[in-house]
Scaffold this motif. Sequence first.
Motif, PDB file in Angstrom:
ATOM      1  N   CYS A   1     -22.217  14.573  30.637  1.00 30.72           N
ATOM      2  CA  CYS A   1     -22.297  13.143  30.180  1.00 30.72           C
ATOM      3  C   CYS A   1     -24.103  12.931  29.796  1.00 30.72           C
ATOM      4  O   CYS A   1     -24.505  13.916  30.147  1.00 30.72           O
ATOM      5  CB  CYS A   1     -21.664  11.847  30.982  1.00 30.72           C
ATOM      6  SG  CYS A   1     -22.855  11.641  32.431  1.00 30.72           S
ATOM      7  N   HIS A   2     -24.228  11.677  29.299  1.00 36.18           N
ATOM      8  CA  HIS A   2     -25.780  11.780  29.055  1.00 36.18           C
ATOM      9  C   HIS A   2     -26.060  10.206  29.973  1.00 36.18           C
ATOM     10  O   HIS A   2     -25.190   9.489  29.992  1.00 36.18           O
ATOM     11  CB  HIS A   2     -25.927  11.034  27.688  1.00 36.18           C
ATOM     12  CG  HIS A   2     -25.876  12.620  26.521  1.00 36.18           C
ATOM     13  ND1 HIS A   2     -24.614  12.422  25.757  1.00 36.18           N
ATOM     14  CD2 HIS A   2     -26.553  13.610  26.432  1.00 36.18           C
ATOM     15  CE1 HIS A   2     -24.760  13.583  25.002  1.00 36.18           C
ATOM     16  NE2 HIS A   2     -25.708  14.286  25.581  1.00 36.18           N
ATOM     17  N   LEU A   3     -27.137  10.357  30.523  1.00 33.54           N
ATOM     18  CA  LEU A   3     -27.519   8.764  31.202  1.00 33.54           C
ATOM     19  C   LEU A   3     -28.339   8.030  30.207  1.00 33.54           C
ATOM     20  O   LEU A   3     -28.288   6.928  30.145  1.00 33.54           O
ATOM     21  CB  LEU A   3     -28.320   9.379  32.309  1.00 33.54           C
ATOM     22  CG  LEU A   3     -28.001  10.243  33.425  1.00 33.54           C
ATOM     23  CD1 LEU A   3     -28.874  10.639  34.116  1.00 33.54           C
ATOM     24  CD2 LEU A   3     -26.667   9.879  33.913  1.00 33.54           C
ATOM     25  N   ASP A   4     -28.933   8.643  29.482  1.00 32.40           N
ATOM     26  CA  ASP A   4     -29.725   7.836  28.289  1.00 32.40           C
ATOM     27  C   ASP A   4     -29.951   8.870  27.012  1.00 32.40           C
ATOM     28  O   ASP A   4     -29.503  10.002  27.062  1.00 32.40           O
ATOM     29  CB  ASP A   4     -30.849   7.161  28.736  1.00 32.40           C
ATOM     30  CG  ASP A   4     -32.014   8.142  29.057  1.00 32.40           C
ATOM     31  OD1 ASP A   4     -31.885   9.084  28.774  1.00 32.40           O
ATOM     32  OD2 ASP A   4     -32.752   7.449  29.903  1.00 32.40           O
ATOM     33  N   PRO A   5     -30.730   8.510  26.036  1.00 27.86           N
ATOM     34  CA  PRO A   5     -30.964   9.540  25.107  1.00 27.86           C
ATOM     35  C   PRO A   5     -31.615  10.549  25.220  1.00 27.86           C
ATOM     36  O   PRO A   5     -31.724  11.670  24.421  1.00 27.86           O
ATOM     37  CB  PRO A   5     -31.441   8.607  23.812  1.00 27.86           C
ATOM     38  CG  PRO A   5     -31.263   7.213  24.118  1.00 27.86           C
ATOM     39  CD  PRO A   5     -31.036   7.072  25.772  1.00 27.86           C
ATOM     40  N   ARG A   6     -32.288  10.580  26.283  1.00 25.76           N
ATOM     41  CA  ARG A   6     -33.221  11.567  26.760  1.00 25.76           C
ATOM     42  C   ARG A   6     -32.580  12.551  27.928  1.00 25.76           C
ATOM     43  O   ARG A   6     -33.287  13.684  28.192  1.00 25.76           O
ATOM     44  CB  ARG A   6     -34.599  11.235  27.258  1.00 25.76           C
ATOM     45  CG  ARG A   6     -35.696  11.212  26.372  1.00 25.76           C
ATOM     46  CD  ARG A   6     -36.923  10.433  26.936  1.00 25.76           C
ATOM     47  NE  ARG A   6     -37.276  11.148  28.232  1.00 25.76           N
ATOM     48  CZ  ARG A   6     -38.175  10.384  29.098  1.00 25.76           C
ATOM     49  NH1 ARG A   6     -38.645   9.215  28.591  1.00 25.76           N
ATOM     50  NH2 ARG A   6     -38.289  10.648  30.294  1.00 25.76           N
ATOM     51  N   HIS A   7     -31.526  12.100  28.646  1.00 26.10           N
ATOM     52  CA  HIS A   7     -31.307  12.999  29.714  1.00 26.10           C
ATOM     53  C   HIS A   7     -29.787  13.283  29.571  1.00 26.10           C
ATOM     54  O   HIS A   7     -28.724  12.538  29.439  1.00 26.10           O
ATOM     55  CB  HIS A   7     -31.506  11.973  31.175  1.00 26.10           C
ATOM     56  CG  HIS A   7     -33.047  11.649  31.316  1.00 26.10           C
ATOM     57  ND1 HIS A   7     -33.632  10.896  30.700  1.00 26.10           N
ATOM     58  CD2 HIS A   7     -33.820  12.434  32.112  1.00 26.10           C
ATOM     59  CE1 HIS A   7     -34.670  10.821  31.344  1.00 26.10           C
ATOM     60  NE2 HIS A   7     -35.177  11.631  32.112  1.00 26.10           N
ATOM     61  N   CYS A   8     -29.313  14.661  29.803  1.00 21.92           N
ATOM     62  CA  CYS A   8     -27.998  15.114  29.950  1.00 21.92           C
ATOM     63  C   CYS A   8     -27.881  15.662  31.284  1.00 21.92           C
ATOM     64  O   CYS A   8     -28.788  16.072  32.034  1.00 21.92           O
ATOM     65  CB  CYS A   8     -27.727  16.077  28.807  1.00 21.92           C
ATOM     66  SG  CYS A   8     -28.650  17.583  28.816  1.00 21.92           S
ATOM     67  N   VAL A   9     -26.409  15.311  31.771  1.00 24.08           N
ATOM     68  CA  VAL A   9     -26.357  15.987  33.162  1.00 24.08           C
ATOM     69  C   VAL A   9     -24.903  16.444  33.380  1.00 24.08           C
ATOM     70  O   VAL A   9     -24.126  16.393  32.269  1.00 24.08           O
ATOM     71  CB  VAL A   9     -26.303  14.632  34.126  1.00 24.08           C
ATOM     72  CG1 VAL A   9     -25.278  13.489  33.654  1.00 24.08           C
ATOM     73  CG2 VAL A   9     -26.165  14.887  35.645  1.00 24.08           C
ATOM     74  N   SER A  10     -24.666  17.732  34.239  1.00 23.58           N
ATOM     75  CA  SER A  10     -23.393  18.137  34.368  1.00 23.58           C
ATOM     76  C   SER A  10     -23.188  18.196  35.752  1.00 23.58           C
ATOM     77  O   SER A  10     -24.004  18.430  36.573  1.00 23.58           O
ATOM     78  CB  SER A  10     -23.441  19.520  33.811  1.00 23.58           C
ATOM     79  OG  SER A  10     -23.639  19.632  32.492  1.00 23.58           O
ATOM     80  N   VAL A  11     -21.901  17.990  36.074  1.00 17.46           N
ATOM     81  CA  VAL A  11     -21.403  18.195  37.393  1.00 17.46           C
ATOM     82  C   VAL A  11     -20.201  19.213  37.381  1.00 17.46           C
ATOM     83  O   VAL A  11     -19.497  19.243  36.746  1.00 17.46           O
ATOM     84  CB  VAL A  11     -20.825  16.599  37.967  1.00 17.46           C
ATOM     85  CG1 VAL A  11     -20.097  16.871  39.097  1.00 17.46           C
ATOM     86  CG2 VAL A  11     -21.647  15.551  37.965  1.00 17.46           C
TER      87      VAL A  11
END
Length: 293
Positions: free
Chosen positions: A230-240
């Motif tokens: 997912c993305h947390l905001d337009p600048r940060h993406c995250v994977s689990v």
Amino acid sequence: MTKHNNMSRSWRRVAVNAQAWTPTAKEFAGAIARVQRDERERILRFRFIQDAKSSLVGRLLLRYLVQEELGVPNAEIELVREESGRPVLRCPEHVSQLRFNVSHAGSYVVMAADSEREIGVDVMDHRRPLHDDVERFFELMTTTFTPKEWDNIRRSDTHGTALLEFYRYWTLKESYIKAIGLGLRMDLQRLQFASDPRLSHAQDDLMAVVDGATCEVDGERLSDWTFEQCHLDPRHCVSVCVHRSPGSYRPQPFVIMDTAAVIDALAPLREDELDDPAVMGIFAQMKDKPQRQ
Ligand SMILES: CC(C)(COP(=O)(O)OP(=O)(O)OC[C@H]1O[C@@H](n2cnc3c(N)ncnc32)[C@H](O)[C@@H]1OP(=O)(O)O)[C@@H](O)C(=O)NCCC(=O)NCCS
């Protein structure tokens, strides 16, 4: 403060914008009095204030998780590092089933947990690299990805989206490396990911979680691991990355919390250090990190 209840398990995916927290020296001292002494020493050695805040918030988040999930008060939580550097709980057997991982990049610190299965998390800030143009940066990173992964990354038509795709693949790979705890000892060419294409269309609902990414290790498809993106905001993406088969559980969205709320939830470990002049002095000497655009 963000409200949680036991049923929602919403503290298992938590993201905190640690750089939005602008503590006074006394507030910083108050926060660091809530983590173990060995971590306090490590955090105080950072030169840049941003690194110290990210690392401190990461430790606070882990303690918050253990307290909320297992009902262990802050004073009784002991975290140790495995040889690889991964933090784990030193606790009685029934308690130590809890698995967790932390990542920090850009403004965010993220934490992901599972009641029993291995888990890894990685967040990245996908702004332009500080010193290199994008092509030069990609050249330096050639061996990070397989030719097929590079095809997918470069298929994007502008440098902005290619960078975003690059970091999506980066977080996928890192989340797996972190879940298995190998860190730098893993040959990255052995892993071949395909990011979930739905993530590219999830910009309107940034925090929507997709779980269709796939991974091959030495050409064999991993069927018992799930990758949430997912993305947390337009600048940060995250994977689990979780050691659970796709479809066997419901992927969880991240809950955004304030640093102050995490601090408030934890009792200080050393009351006499809440306004420690030595800590406040070190904090005052820390520098600001050069910012990317
Ligand atoms: C720790 C590591 C796995 C990731 O570091 P990173 O991406 O720079 O940093 P992140 O913020 O995502 O994660 C750091 C946190 O992970 C945790 N961690 C440390 N070692 C770990 C390990 N071996 N496995 C899992 N988690 C680990 C720690 O909580 C650490 O934060 P802390 O030191 O403040 O407590 C490191 O070994 C590494 O840099 N690997 C790079 C592998 C690589 O080349 N990747 C290229 C892109 S795929």
